[in-house]
Design a protein around this motif. Sequence first.
Motif, PDB file in Angstrom:
ATOM      1  N   SER A 166      -5.457   8.521   4.267  1.00  0.00           N
ATOM      2  CA  SER A 166      -4.823   7.276   3.826  1.00  0.00           C
ATOM      3  C   SER A 166      -4.390   6.429   5.023  1.00  0.00           C
ATOM      4  O   SER A 166      -4.476   5.192   4.980  1.00  0.00           O
ATOM      5  CB  SER A 166      -3.604   7.573   2.940  1.00  0.00           C
ATOM      6  N   PHE A 194       0.853  -1.193   0.000  1.00  0.00           N
ATOM      7  CA  PHE A 194       0.000   0.000   0.000  1.00  0.00           C
ATOM      8  C   PHE A 194       0.886   1.240   0.000  1.00  0.00           C
ATOM      9  O   PHE A 194       1.757   1.394   0.856  1.00  0.00           O
ATOM     10  CB  PHE A 194      -0.891   0.003   1.234  1.00  0.00           C
ATOM     11  N   GLN A 214      -5.401  -3.248   6.493  1.00  0.00           N
ATOM     12  CA  GLN A 214      -4.755  -4.260   7.324  1.00  0.00           C
ATOM     13  C   GLN A 214      -5.777  -5.244   7.900  1.00  0.00           C
ATOM     14  O   GLN A 214      -5.533  -6.455   7.924  1.00  0.00           O
ATOM     15  CB  GLN A 214      -3.955  -3.603   8.454  1.00  0.00           C
ATOM     16  N   VAL A 223       3.997  -1.419   3.356  1.00  0.00           N
ATOM     17  CA  VAL A 223       3.642  -0.015   3.148  1.00  0.00           C
ATOM     18  C   VAL A 223       4.831   0.734   2.561  1.00  0.00           C
ATOM     19  O   VAL A 223       5.976   0.555   2.995  1.00  0.00           O
ATOM     20  CB  VAL A 223       3.214   0.649   4.470  1.00  0.00           C
ATOM     21  N   VAL A 278       2.175   3.986  11.231  1.00  0.00           N
ATOM     22  CA  VAL A 278       2.319   2.787  10.403  1.00  0.00           C
ATOM     23  C   VAL A 278       2.884   1.625  11.227  1.00  0.00           C
ATOM     24  O   VAL A 278       2.396   0.490  11.154  1.00  0.00           O
ATOM     25  CB  VAL A 278       3.225   3.067   9.185  1.00  0.00           C
ATOM     26  N   LEU A 337      -5.455   2.718   5.747  1.00  0.00           N
ATOM     27  CA  LEU A 337      -4.466   1.669   5.977  1.00  0.00           C
ATOM     28  C   LEU A 337      -4.939   0.689   7.049  1.00  0.00           C
ATOM     29  O   LEU A 337      -4.754  -0.528   6.917  1.00  0.00           O
ATOM     30  CB  LEU A 337      -3.124   2.296   6.386  1.00  0.00           C
TER      31      LEU A 337
END
Length: 310
Positions: A121, A101, A129, A141, A167, A125
């Motif tokens: 975004s 991604f 996931q 990512v 992240v 995400l």
Amino acid sequence: MNFPKSVQINEVVLRDGLQLEKKIVSVEEKKLLFDQLVKAGVSTIEFGSFVHPRLVPQMANSGELYSLVADEYKELSLIALIPNLRGAEIAHSHDVKEVNFVFSASDTHNLQNVHKTTAESLKELKEIQDFCLKKNILLSVSIATTFGCPFEGEVPVERIKSVLAEVIAIQVNKISLADTTGMANPKQVYDLLIGLRSDFPGQKFNLHFHNTRGMGLSNILAAMEAGVDSFDASLGGLGGCPFAPGATGNVCTEDVVHMLHSMGIESGLSLDNLLEASKTLTKIVEHETPSYIRSAGPYNRKYPVPTITK
């Protein structure tokens, strides 16, 4: 200088490398190139992306290519780029096992690329996931514009750290930091990576450099000195972002491998076979590529001594 003994090269020519080509590359041509990359020892390949074919027509046959190679090369890491949850769903429909991604650290580029802010975004995400965990898909990512944005300029280090923290909390497979338009310089790369590895101990990073301003190889050297041993590269140096002005090709795989081998650093790849694949690539895209080594040959190539005539 403190360099690793070996480096992982992740090949992206079939996705990033081809996405701006004027000629639409057929699935048969992609399969030929794929086979030659495997012969050269490549074990990780970003084979395509599941984006709208109207936006990136080169990627329209990504699912078809995957169906041709998945069973034959089960031992390889075959990765599809996705821009959103819908992309993950399409990947799953083709039984793809690994996805990457991508979103941008800068809002302006992310809005141009996927029509969302960075925060939006990051929220998506988490949904991706959740989907990938349910479907047994490995999620990585890539954070674009880490080293600078063509619209905003320098992206503050604190913003990079903030995005990374979110992240990392989601526990994805791999995190790549991308120099989307070749704005990075070696000192910047070294300083940023030293800081990130200090703030996020134990977190491994993959780096994705473009050679837009001729500093791709020197940036890899700086990253290796900072402790990184995993890099994306594109056969022939092809590539670029459709949504970033001036984003020319990635660092060239054969040039990177030549540099590593001449320094005594292992890559697990055959330079001779990469050069054969690069020759095939020029025939497929019907133009020369920015590959230095394909043009000049390896540093240890010996030429016959010219005969001097009186």
